[in-house]
Design a protein around this motif. Structure first.
Motif, short mmCIF file in Angstrom:
data_model
loop_
_atom_site.label_atom_id
_atom_site.label_comp_id
_atom_site.label_asym_id
_atom_site.label_seq_id
_atom_site.Cartn_x
_atom_site.Cartn_y
_atom_site.Cartn_z
N ASP A 210 0.80 -1.22 0.00
CA ASP A 210 0.00 0.00 0.00
C ASP A 210 0.84 1.27 0.00
N ALA A 211 2.17 1.15 0.11
CA ALA A 211 3.01 2.35 0.15
C ALA A 211 4.37 2.05 -0.48
N VAL A 237 33.07 10.85 -0.26
CA VAL A 237 31.63 11.06 -0.21
C VAL A 237 30.95 9.72 -0.47
N SER A 238 29.92 9.40 0.31
CA SER A 238 29.21 8.14 0.11
C SER A 238 27.71 8.37 0.21
N LEU A 239 26.97 7.59 -0.57
CA LEU A 239 25.52 7.67 -0.58
C LEU A 239 24.95 6.28 -0.38
N ASP A 240 24.14 6.10 0.66
CA ASP A 240 23.38 4.87 0.88
C ASP A 240 21.93 5.13 0.49
N TRP A 241 21.29 4.16 -0.16
CA TRP A 241 19.92 4.37 -0.60
C TRP A 241 19.11 3.09 -0.48
N ALA A 242 17.81 3.24 -0.48
CA ALA A 242 16.90 2.09 -0.47
C ALA A 242 15.57 2.53 -1.09
N ALA A 243 15.00 1.65 -1.90
CA ALA A 243 13.67 1.86 -2.49
C ALA A 243 12.85 0.61 -2.17
N VAL A 244 11.79 0.77 -1.37
CA VAL A 244 11.05 -0.40 -0.89
C VAL A 244 9.55 -0.20 -1.03
N MET A 245 8.86 -1.34 -1.13
CA MET A 245 7.42 -1.40 -1.01
C MET A 245 7.09 -1.75 0.44
N MET A 246 5.94 -1.25 0.91
CA MET A 246 5.49 -1.52 2.28
C MET A 246 4.16 -2.25 2.22
N LYS A 247 4.13 -3.46 2.77
CA LYS A 247 2.93 -4.29 2.74
C LYS A 247 2.72 -4.85 4.14
N GLY A 248 1.67 -4.43 4.81
CA GLY A 248 1.46 -4.85 6.19
C GLY A 248 2.65 -4.42 7.04
N GLN A 249 3.21 -5.35 7.80
CA GLN A 249 4.38 -5.06 8.62
C GLN A 249 5.69 -5.35 7.90
N TRP A 250 5.60 -5.64 6.59
CA TRP A 250 6.78 -6.00 5.81
C TRP A 250 7.21 -4.82 4.94
N GLN A 251 8.52 -4.75 4.68
CA GLN A 251 9.09 -3.85 3.68
C GLN A 251 10.06 -4.67 2.85
#
Length: 328
Positions: A210-211, A237-251
């Motif tokens: 849902d998100a 210089v460093s860049l950490d990233w994450a792209a996730v879906m959120m479903k219930g209590q899970w990502q």
């Protein structure tokens, strides 16, 4: 960190390890560790947890299969890095300019082995350098979607969160200038940083969640001179990233890192003969995370894998990280 689950800011260290390729075993190899959380930051990077004391335990294993030289060629090598540690995060009561304040402290134990053919593999075991987010400030700006959620919905942090902080690495770990491999860098590291987290309703079918959440945390690393070898690593210089879906209590989704050395390494104030010995790396991999409760305490477990896909003057690595966080 729990809807605000414990962010990896409670942790320290780095996935990226650059090991000097000097043939003389009597000289300690210099290493670059982009001071910050072990495995980088990811989900909810710009959020801090609710007021109180939070603890995190982490285990990680990283395998080295090759070494990227100064031209990006892969040299045959082998090695591994196994570590475990514990960190604490204290989220201060009240607010400051509309945001939260927090500090962290982390210590760990590591066994690191590495060797480039035809030279033998060398190992070192011991305590790692202490890392601390001396102070972090985070503020959340909810969107209209956040304000329109009903009480029956899972409360998502729709909108944008911003975090600014200062990281500090203290050279307290195991080090000897006569060792080829060391657990400590033997110099201080200062890492001002900024993070953004953007969360929005998912544009995909409901079966996927849902998100959707996008995260990035940018560090600028500065290092003092190694007094035992007169070697000073250039700024990074460093860049950490994450792209996730959120479903219930899970990502679930993808996470990654990008890392580039901006300044030349210097020995006795003179630029390193190997064109400054600058290092670069790009890595990515899957991430999965779940929020839950233990009794009446919020908790989270996150598993992430990172595979380097490009590098320069750095060991090619594949790592798996497991992180468990809860309120004390």
């Amino acid at each position: 960190m729990l809807g605000t689950k414990l962010s990896p800011g409670a942790l320290c260290g780095a996935l990226v390890i650059a090991i000097g390729l000097q043939a003389a075993a009597v000289q300690a190899a210099e290493s670059i560790a982009a001071t910050g959380p072990i495995g980088g930051t990811d989900i909810n990077a710009a959020f801090l947890p609710p007021e109180g004391l939070w603890i995190t335990a982490i285990g990680a294993t990283v395998g080295f299969s090759d070494y990227y030289d100064d031209h990006g060629n892969e040299l045959s090598s082998r090695g591994n890095d196994t570590l475990g540690g514990i960190g604490v995060l204290y989220s201060y009561p009240g607010t400051f300019y509309g945001g939260q304040l927090a500090s962290t402290f982390f210590t760990g134990y590591e066994r690191l082995c590495f060797g480039v053919d035809p030279y033998k593999k060398n190992c070192s075991s011991g305590v790692k350098d202490i890392y601390s987010d001396v102070l972090m400030w985070s503020r959340y700006f909810p969107s209209a979607a956040a304000l329109s959620q009903s009480k029956s919905d899972i409360q998502r942090p729709f909108g944008t969160a911003v975090l600014v902080g200062l990281g500090l690495t203290v050279p307290t770990g195991n080090y000897s200038k006569d060792n080829v491999i060391n657990n400590s860098a033997n110099f201080w590291g200062f890492s001002p940083n900024i993070a953004l987290t953007y969360t929005a309703p998912s544009p995909l079918p409901e079966i996927f969640g849902d998100a959707v959440q996008l995260n990035g945390r940018l560090f600028y690393h500065m290092y003092t001179e190694n007094k035992d070898t007169q070697y000073q690593t250039g700024s990074v210089v460093s860049l950490d990233w994450a792209a996730v879906m959120m479903k219930g209590q899970w990502q679930y989704g993808l996470a990654g890192l990008m890392y580039a050395q901006l300044g030349d390494d210097r020995i006795d104030g003179i630029v390193h003969p190997n064109n400054g010995n600058r290092s670069e790396v790009i890595g990515l991999g899957p991430i999965i995370s779940r929020d839950f409760t233990m009794g009446d305490r919020p908790a989270n477990i996150t598993i992430k894998g990172i595979q380097s896909v490009y590098g320069r003057n750095v060991a090619k690595s594949t790592g798996v990280f497991v992180r468990f966080s809860t309120k004390f």
